[in-house]
Enzyme design. Structure first.
Site, PDB file in Angstrom:
ATOM      1  N   GLY A  11       0.823  -1.211   0.000  1.00 24.25           N
ATOM      2  CA  GLY A  11       0.000   0.000   0.000  1.00 24.25           C
ATOM      3  C   GLY A  11       0.856   1.260   0.000  1.00 24.25           C
ATOM      4  O   GLY A  11       2.094   1.180   0.090  1.00 24.25           O
ATOM      5  N   ASP A  12       0.211   2.409  -0.159  1.00 25.44           N
ATOM      6  CA  ASP A  12       0.881   3.718  -0.194  1.00 25.44           C
ATOM      7  C   ASP A  12       1.902   3.834  -1.315  1.00 25.44           C
ATOM      8  O   ASP A  12       2.865   4.588  -1.212  1.00 25.44           O
ATOM      9  CB  ASP A  12       1.590   4.021   1.155  1.00 25.44           C
ATOM     10  CG  ASP A  12       0.689   3.824   2.343  1.00 25.44           C
ATOM     11  OD1 ASP A  12      -0.439   4.324   2.295  1.00 25.44           O
ATOM     12  OD2 ASP A  12       1.102   3.169   3.315  1.00 25.44           O
ATOM     13  N   GLY A  16      -2.840   6.885  -5.988  1.00 25.25           N
ATOM     14  CA  GLY A  16      -3.651   8.088  -6.206  1.00 25.25           C
ATOM     15  C   GLY A  16      -3.184   8.850  -7.435  1.00 25.25           C
ATOM     16  O   GLY A  16      -3.988   9.238  -8.283  1.00 25.25           O
ATOM     17  N   GLY A  39      -6.575   6.205   1.400  1.00 22.14           N
ATOM     18  CA  GLY A  39      -6.476   7.649   1.612  1.00 22.14           C
ATOM     19  C   GLY A  39      -5.735   8.340   0.494  1.00 22.14           C
ATOM     20  O   GLY A  39      -4.592   8.012   0.218  1.00 22.14           O
ATOM     21  N   HIS A  40      -6.418   9.250  -0.178  1.00 14.11           N
ATOM     22  CA  HIS A  40      -5.765  10.012  -1.236  1.00 14.11           C
ATOM     23  C   HIS A  40      -5.925  11.488  -0.940  1.00 14.11           C
ATOM     24  O   HIS A  40      -7.021  11.945  -0.644  1.00 14.11           O
ATOM     25  CB  HIS A  40      -6.402   9.722  -2.586  1.00 14.11           C
ATOM     26  CG  HIS A  40      -6.290   8.302  -3.008  1.00 14.11           C
ATOM     27  ND1 HIS A  40      -5.101   7.623  -3.003  1.00 14.11           N
ATOM     28  CD2 HIS A  40      -7.210   7.428  -3.446  1.00 14.11           C
ATOM     29  CE1 HIS A  40      -5.292   6.394  -3.425  1.00 14.11           C
ATOM     30  NE2 HIS A  40      -6.573   6.236  -3.684  1.00 14.11           N
ATOM     31  N   GLN A 229      -5.220  -0.307  -0.919  1.00 14.56           N
ATOM     32  CA  GLN A 229      -4.187  -1.056  -0.196  1.00 14.56           C
ATOM     33  C   GLN A 229      -3.210  -1.711  -1.189  1.00 14.56           C
ATOM     34  O   GLN A 229      -3.012  -1.162  -2.254  1.00 14.56           O
ATOM     35  CB  GLN A 229      -4.802  -2.098   0.747  1.00 14.56           C
ATOM     36  CG  GLN A 229      -5.578  -1.487   1.914  1.00 14.56           C
ATOM     37  CD  GLN A 229      -7.039  -1.247   1.603  1.00 14.56           C
ATOM     38  OE1 GLN A 229      -7.685  -2.069   1.002  1.00 14.56           O
ATOM     39  NE2 GLN A 229      -7.564  -0.116   2.015  1.00 14.56           N
ATOM     40  N   THR A 308      -3.286   9.835   6.902  1.00 13.93           N
ATOM     41  CA  THR A 308      -4.327  10.160   7.871  1.00 13.93           C
ATOM     42  C   THR A 308      -3.781  10.197   9.284  1.00 13.93           C
ATOM     43  O   THR A 308      -4.084  11.092  10.065  1.00 13.93           O
ATOM     44  CB  THR A 308      -5.444   9.094   7.807  1.00 13.93           C
ATOM     45  OG1 THR A 308      -5.597   8.699   6.457  1.00 13.93           O
ATOM     46  CG2 THR A 308      -6.750   9.620   8.348  1.00 13.93           C
ATOM     47  N   GLY A 310      -0.425  10.104  10.248  1.00  7.82           N
ATOM     48  CA  GLY A 310       0.870  10.730  10.480  1.00  7.82           C
ATOM     49  C   GLY A 310       1.916   9.750  10.994  1.00  7.82           C
ATOM     50  O   GLY A 310       3.047  10.128  11.288  1.00  7.82           O
ATOM     51  N   ARG A 311       1.549   8.468  11.094  1.00  2.00           N
ATOM     52  CA  ARG A 311       2.490   7.459  11.586  1.00  2.00           C
ATOM     53  C   ARG A 311       3.673   7.316  10.635  1.00  2.00           C
ATOM     54  O   ARG A 311       3.476   7.224   9.428  1.00  2.00           O
ATOM     55  CB  ARG A 311       1.813   6.071  11.615  1.00  2.00           C
ATOM     56  CG  ARG A 311       0.981   5.794  12.833  1.00  2.00           C
ATOM     57  CD  ARG A 311       0.634   4.323  12.917  1.00  2.00           C
ATOM     58  NE  ARG A 311      -0.337   3.918  11.908  1.00  2.00           N
ATOM     59  CZ  ARG A 311      -0.888   2.701  11.847  1.00  2.00           C
ATOM     60  NH1 ARG A 311      -0.538   1.782  12.722  1.00  2.00           N
ATOM     61  NH2 ARG A 311      -1.755   2.405  10.916  1.00  2.00           N
ATOM     62  N   SER A 422       7.328   7.622 -12.344  1.00  8.92           N
ATOM     63  CA  SER A 422       7.020   8.874 -11.676  1.00  8.92           C
ATOM     64  C   SER A 422       8.284   9.408 -11.031  1.00  8.92           C
ATOM     65  O   SER A 422       8.954   8.704 -10.274  1.00  8.92           O
ATOM     66  CB  SER A 422       5.935   8.624 -10.635  1.00  8.92           C
ATOM     67  OG  SER A 422       5.692   9.788  -9.893  1.00  8.92           O
TER      68      SER A 422
END
Ligand code: GDP
Length: 439
Positions: A11-12, A16, A39-40, A229, A308, A310-311, A422
């Site tokens: 994930g991450d 997005g 989360g995007h 995810q 979301t 901040g971890r 990218s």
């Protein structure tokens, strides 16, 4: 052609951005699994909006955004997002319900799912079994779905059935709450009243999404499936039990939207040029302990902190064994390689090409997570590249030769091409080598 975008790691990966780029070519954008645990961060008319549930394609006017049956759907979060998009004028002249459709069959996240999620994580935190969920009720909602006591969106529109279904749904939960968690019980009446209200509000958005998509296919309207995810968090093929509760792999796009295997689709796996992971669970190429400075450098340059929470994300080198696994379980046709710029200026880069376990060398992920915890990554060390002017880099040949070598090594190992690269967060910091919609 249709396109399925899949997270190829934990994930991450930057889905997005890729979804945003590919959305321009699609007419329908479909979320088919997970819930509001994705989360995007999007910027619309200068206003920052964080979307967790509504497909990010909503930023492209004229697209139909779909929340399909495989998603677990939190109506409260949904209406918050609709409101926030409305405020930032993201819908233009269209009505929200003209551009967003919600499947009748999606399962609903109810307040008790969130409560149970939180209580479980708190309880587990006392022992060793914490999964590190986002505590949004996703897991408990999927549990109810599998246990055949879930509430579907269509149930919210049927007052006479809803009450009975809710009654059945909360029966066992109240036993658990009373005796195990010693927590307040769920009351049926307020829940029922709230369910009815939400159903009434939701009515204009609800649709037979499967039929809608079938129609789109017949009309050869391009569809983009937006995975949430990542592959290694898949409930069947990920690092179980440190996984999410749905099928994040490409097959999930079919079961999660009601389409068959005969649809023409290219599957694009999104991977960073390195690896990160949030929360607990095995991570063979993690370098927090062994190469602390490098880990911190990647984290700060790559802004590797949860969108979301901040971890700080755990960081490590690229793991080609895990990525090859993602190629296989998803049937990837191409890789979008993200955040290569984060590795700019390193003297050398490490790439994991095998695992060592005991005296043996592995080229595949072991099935047991206990084994995966114990593997030692075998690295190839390759020269790094200097920083370069990303905005002036338009073609693959313009990239530094060491970076091109890195890309070739990845392609050779995986046996699939890098179709997009990218080199920065901006839309224009992207090199597109081939267009999956055009094939
Ligand atoms: P997702 O959940 O897979 O969409 O990933 P996130 O949105 O959590 O993470 C991607 C983050 O990385 C976003 O803040 C992007 O703006 C940023 N990003 C995406 N691609 C690149 C890139 O090539 N370079 C850099 N430096 N940042 C990127």
């Amino acid at each position: 052609m249709n396109v399925i975008v899949i997270g190829a790691q934990w994930g991450d990966e930057g889905k997005g951005k890729v979804v945003d780029i590919y959305s321009a070519k699609a007419e329908y954008i479909v979320r088919y699994q997970g819930g509001n645990n994705a989360g995007h961060t999007l910027v619309v008319n200068g206003k920052k909006t964080i979307l967790h549930l509504i497909p990010s394609g909503i930023l492209h006017p004229g697209k139909v955004c779909i929340i399909a049956n495989g998603v677990v759907f939190d109506p409260t979060v949904f209406f918050e997002e609709v409101e926030s998009l409305h405020q930032s004028k993201a819908f233009g002249t269209a009505l929200p319900n003209e551009v967003i459709r919600v499947s009748e069959r999606a399962h609903v996240i109810l307040p008790y799912h969130r409560t149970l999620d939180r209580l479980r994580e708190e309880y587990a935190a006392k022992g060793a079994g914490k999964i590190g969920t986002t505590v949004r009720g996703i897991g408990p909602a999927y549990e109810d779905k599998a246990a055949r006591r879930g509430i579907q969106v269509i149930d919210l529109l049927r007052p006479e059935l809803l009450r009975t279904k809710l009654e059945r749904a909360i029966e066992e939960k109240n036993i658990l709450l009373k005796h195990h968690f010693k927590a307040p019980l769920i009351e049926l009446n307020p829940l029922y009243e709230e369910g009815l209200k939400l159903g009434e509000k939701l009515k204009p958005f609800v649709s037979n999404v499967r039929a809608l998509l079938q129609e789109a296919l017949r009309g050869q309207r391009p569809i983009l499936f937006e995975g949430a995810q990542g592959t290694l968090l898949d409930v069947d093929h990920g690092t179980y039990p440190y996984v999410t509760s749905s099928n994040t792999v490409a097959g999930g796009a079919m079961t999660g939207s009601g389409l068959g295997l005969n649809i023409k689709a290219k599957v694009i796996g999104i991977s960073k040029a390195y690896t990160t992971r949030v929360g607990t669970g095995p991570f063979p190429t993690e370098i927090e302990k062994t190469e602390k400075e490098t880990a911190e450098r990647i984290r700060s340059v790559g802004a590797e902190f949860g969108a979301t929470t901040g971890r700080p994300r755990r960081t490590g080198w690229l793991d080609l064994v895990a990525l090859k696994y993602a190629v296989e379980v998803n049937g990837l046709d191409g890789i979008a390689l993200m955040k290569a710029d984060v590795l700019n200026g390193f003297d050398f880069i490490k790439v994991c090409t095998a695992y060592r376990l005991g005296g043996t060398t592995l080229y595949d992920l072991p099935s047991s997570i206990e084994d995966l915890e114990r593997v030692e990554p075998a690295y190839e060390v390759i020269p790094g590249w200097l920083s370069y002017d990303q905005s002036q880099t338009k073609h693959r040949e313009d990239l530094p030769s060491e970076l091109r070598d890195y890309m070739r090594m990845i392609e050779d190992y995986l046996g699939v091409p890098i179709v997009l690269m990218s080199t920065g967060p901006g839309r224009d910091e992207t090199l597109i080598f081939s267009d999956p919609f055009g094939q």
